[in-house]
Design a protein around this motif. Structure first.
Motif, PDB file in Angstrom:
ATOM      1  N   UNK A  57       0.827  -1.195   0.000  1.00 44.15           N
ATOM      2  CA  UNK A  57       0.000   0.000   0.000  1.00 44.15           C
ATOM      3  C   UNK A  57       0.866   1.252   0.000  1.00 44.15           C
ATOM      4  N   UNK A  58       0.243   2.388  -0.268  1.00 43.47           N
ATOM      5  CA  UNK A  58       0.978   3.648  -0.208  1.00 43.47           C
ATOM      6  C   UNK A  58       1.575   3.878   1.170  1.00 43.47           C
ATOM      7  N   UNK A  59       0.800   3.613   2.196  1.00 40.54           N
ATOM      8  CA  UNK A  59       1.301   3.842   3.554  1.00 40.54           C
ATOM      9  C   UNK A  59       2.476   2.925   3.858  1.00 40.54           C
ATOM     10  N   UNK A  60       2.377   1.654   3.481  1.00 40.94           N
ATOM     11  CA  UNK A  60       3.482   0.719   3.692  1.00 40.94           C
ATOM     12  C   UNK A  60       4.714   1.142   2.902  1.00 40.94           C
ATOM     13  N   UNK A  61       4.492   1.612   1.665  1.00 42.09           N
ATOM     14  CA  UNK A  61       5.603   2.059   0.841  1.00 42.09           C
ATOM     15  C   UNK A  61       6.262   3.306   1.388  1.00 42.09           C
ATOM     16  N   UNK A  62       5.447   4.218   1.932  1.00 40.33           N
ATOM     17  CA  UNK A  62       6.007   5.423   2.522  1.00 40.33           C
ATOM     18  C   UNK A  62       6.963   5.093   3.657  1.00 40.33           C
ATOM     19  N   UNK A  63       6.603   4.102   4.456  1.00 35.72           N
ATOM     20  CA  UNK A  63       7.470   3.676   5.554  1.00 35.72           C
ATOM     21  C   UNK A  63       8.698   2.935   5.033  1.00 35.72           C
ATOM     22  N   UNK A  64       8.512   2.132   4.007  1.00 27.60           N
ATOM     23  CA  UNK A  64       9.609   1.335   3.449  1.00 27.60           C
ATOM     24  C   UNK A  64      10.661   2.225   2.796  1.00 27.60           C
ATOM     25  N   UNK A  65      10.205   3.207   2.022  1.00 25.22           N
ATOM     26  CA  UNK A  65      11.126   4.002   1.213  1.00 25.22           C
ATOM     27  C   UNK A  65      11.569   5.300   1.882  1.00 25.22           C
ATOM     28  N   UNK A  66      10.841   5.756   2.880  1.00 24.04           N
ATOM     29  CA  UNK A  66      11.261   6.923   3.637  1.00 24.04           C
ATOM     30  C   UNK A  66      11.335   8.209   2.832  1.00 24.04           C
ATOM     31  N   UNK A  67      10.387   8.406   1.957  1.00 20.66           N
ATOM     32  CA  UNK A  67      10.337   9.636   1.151  1.00 20.66           C
ATOM     33  C   UNK A  67       8.894   9.871   0.717  1.00 20.66           C
ATOM     34  N   UNK A  68       8.650  10.990   0.049  1.00 19.63           N
ATOM     35  CA  UNK A  68       7.304  11.264  -0.442  1.00 19.63           C
ATOM     36  C   UNK A  68       6.884  10.194  -1.439  1.00 19.63           C
ATOM     37  N   UNK A  69       5.603   9.881  -1.455  1.00 22.73           N
ATOM     38  CA  UNK A  69       5.091   8.895  -2.399  1.00 22.73           C
ATOM     39  C   UNK A  69       4.160   9.574  -3.394  1.00 22.73           C
ATOM     40  N   UNK A  70       4.190   9.057  -4.608  1.00 23.69           N
ATOM     41  CA  UNK A  70       3.354   9.563  -5.680  1.00 23.69           C
ATOM     42  C   UNK A  70       2.506   8.400  -6.170  1.00 23.69           C
ATOM     43  N   UNK A  71       1.199   8.566  -6.144  1.00 23.09           N
ATOM     44  CA  UNK A  71       0.347   7.494  -6.659  1.00 23.09           C
ATOM     45  C   UNK A  71      -0.935   7.352  -5.880  1.00 23.09           C
ATOM     46  N   UNK A  72      -1.442   6.101  -5.853  1.00 23.49           N
ATOM     47  CA  UNK A  72      -2.656   5.785  -5.118  1.00 23.49           C
ATOM     48  C   UNK A  72      -3.861   5.481  -5.981  1.00 23.49           C
ATOM     49  N   UNK A  73      -3.881   6.055  -7.200  1.00 25.95           N
ATOM     50  CA  UNK A  73      -5.053   5.912  -8.060  1.00 25.95           C
ATOM     51  C   UNK A  73      -4.819   4.799  -9.083  1.00 25.95           C
TER      52      UNK A  73
END
Length: 302
Positions: A231-247
């Motif tokens: 998920x976006x939230x899981x990816x945000x924690x994994x990568x430690x930076x802003x995330x782009x996407x979701x749709x």
């Protein structure tokens, strides 16, 4: 906030007046004829940041039949016509947008260059059978990318949308991926991090080795949420930076109602939160996507 301020705040994980949003698709025309479609799309959709599309495929000046032929590949000059046409497009779109928003342009990784210079099946087989020869060619293509990216930044873009392919779990062994694809990706990525403020890493494909991209440098990261199980939230924690996407790039934004589009956007923001998010799609939208649908998604991002 204006568009630039909004994106800068999102990249830093700060408060925003609304979540910045952008989507992109391929235009029917290329070269000189692509300038107006780019600008028209920006005006009609109201996106907060913009990506200049790259329909230019890497062109080899040697023929490839056997895996050993890759040893003959040398760096390509960015003075080649196919590069100069793309740089001209970038300059004209940058001039047309007059600093209203941040702009990225797409650059594909050396693995992508190899598959499109021959074929995916041929390149993959050659990489498995003679990795030394193919890696030498990928390093030459990476050297070309380094020069091309500097030219893109000189042309006025704020960042590079670096599209990586070849990192699927089932495509190559982990060791082969690390020693070839990841090696050349990092050669390119580490060459331009001292310039630009909006570099985005796009993980193109399903079943990707997501853990390996944590040390790929970028300001933001984008991946196919629906086909990678993160998920976006899981990816945000994994990568430690802003995330782009979701749709979902094949979901309501393509052919749904305004209410369905708004519901998906609201759901993404409610799940992830407003900080560190740039709303976008898993990948490029179909060319047939109505611009009104894109605008509806952008306007729903509050």
């Amino acid at each position: 906030m204006n568009r630039v301020e909004r994106v800068r705040a999102a990249l830093k994980g700060q408060e925003v007046d609304r979540v910045p949003a952008s989507f992109w698709l391929h235009y029917p025309n290329g070269g000189d004829l692509a300038v107006k479609p780019h600008l028209d799309y920006y005006r009609e959709t109201g996106v907060d940041f913009f990506k200049i599309m790259n329909g230019t495929l890497y062109q080899l000046d040697v023929s490839i039949d056997a895996a050993s032929d890759w040893r003959r590949v040398r760096p390509t000059s960015i003075k080649a016509n196919f590069y100069q046409r793309q740089l001209d497009l970038i300059k004209r779109v940058v001039d047309g947008l007059k600093g209203e928003c941040m702009i990225m342009t797409t650059v594909f990784n050396p693995y992508h260059h190899g598959t499109h210079s021959t074929s995916e099946a041929m390149f993959d087989e050659h990489l498995r059978t003679d990795p030394q020869a193919v890696t030498q060619a990928m390093e030459a293509m990476a050297e070309t990318d380094v020069a091309y990216i500097q030219a893109c930044l000189d042309a006025g873009v704020d960042g590079i949308y670096y599209s990586v392919q070849g990192g699927e779990h089932d495509r190559f062994t982990e060791d082969l991926y690390v020693d070839t694809i990841k090696k050349t990706d990092l050669l390119v990525l580490n060459s331009f991090q001292d310039r630009g403020e909006f570099h985005t890493l796009h993980l193109c494909g399903a079943n990707m080795r997501l853990d390996h991209y944590a040390d790929y440098p970028s300001h933001a990261i984008n991946w196919d949420v629906k086909n990678n199980g993160v998920t976006l939230k899981e990816g945000g924690e994994k990568f430690g930076r802003a995330v782009l996407g979701g749709i979902n790039n094949r979901g309501p934004i393509v052919n749904g109602t305004k209410e369905e589009i708004e519901a998906e956007v609201k759901g993404v923001i409610a799940d992830f939160g407003r900080k560190g998010l740039l709303l976008g799609a898993d990948c490029t939208l179909p060319t047939t996507t109505p611009y009104a649908n894109v605008r509806a998604a952008v306007e729903a991002a509050y």
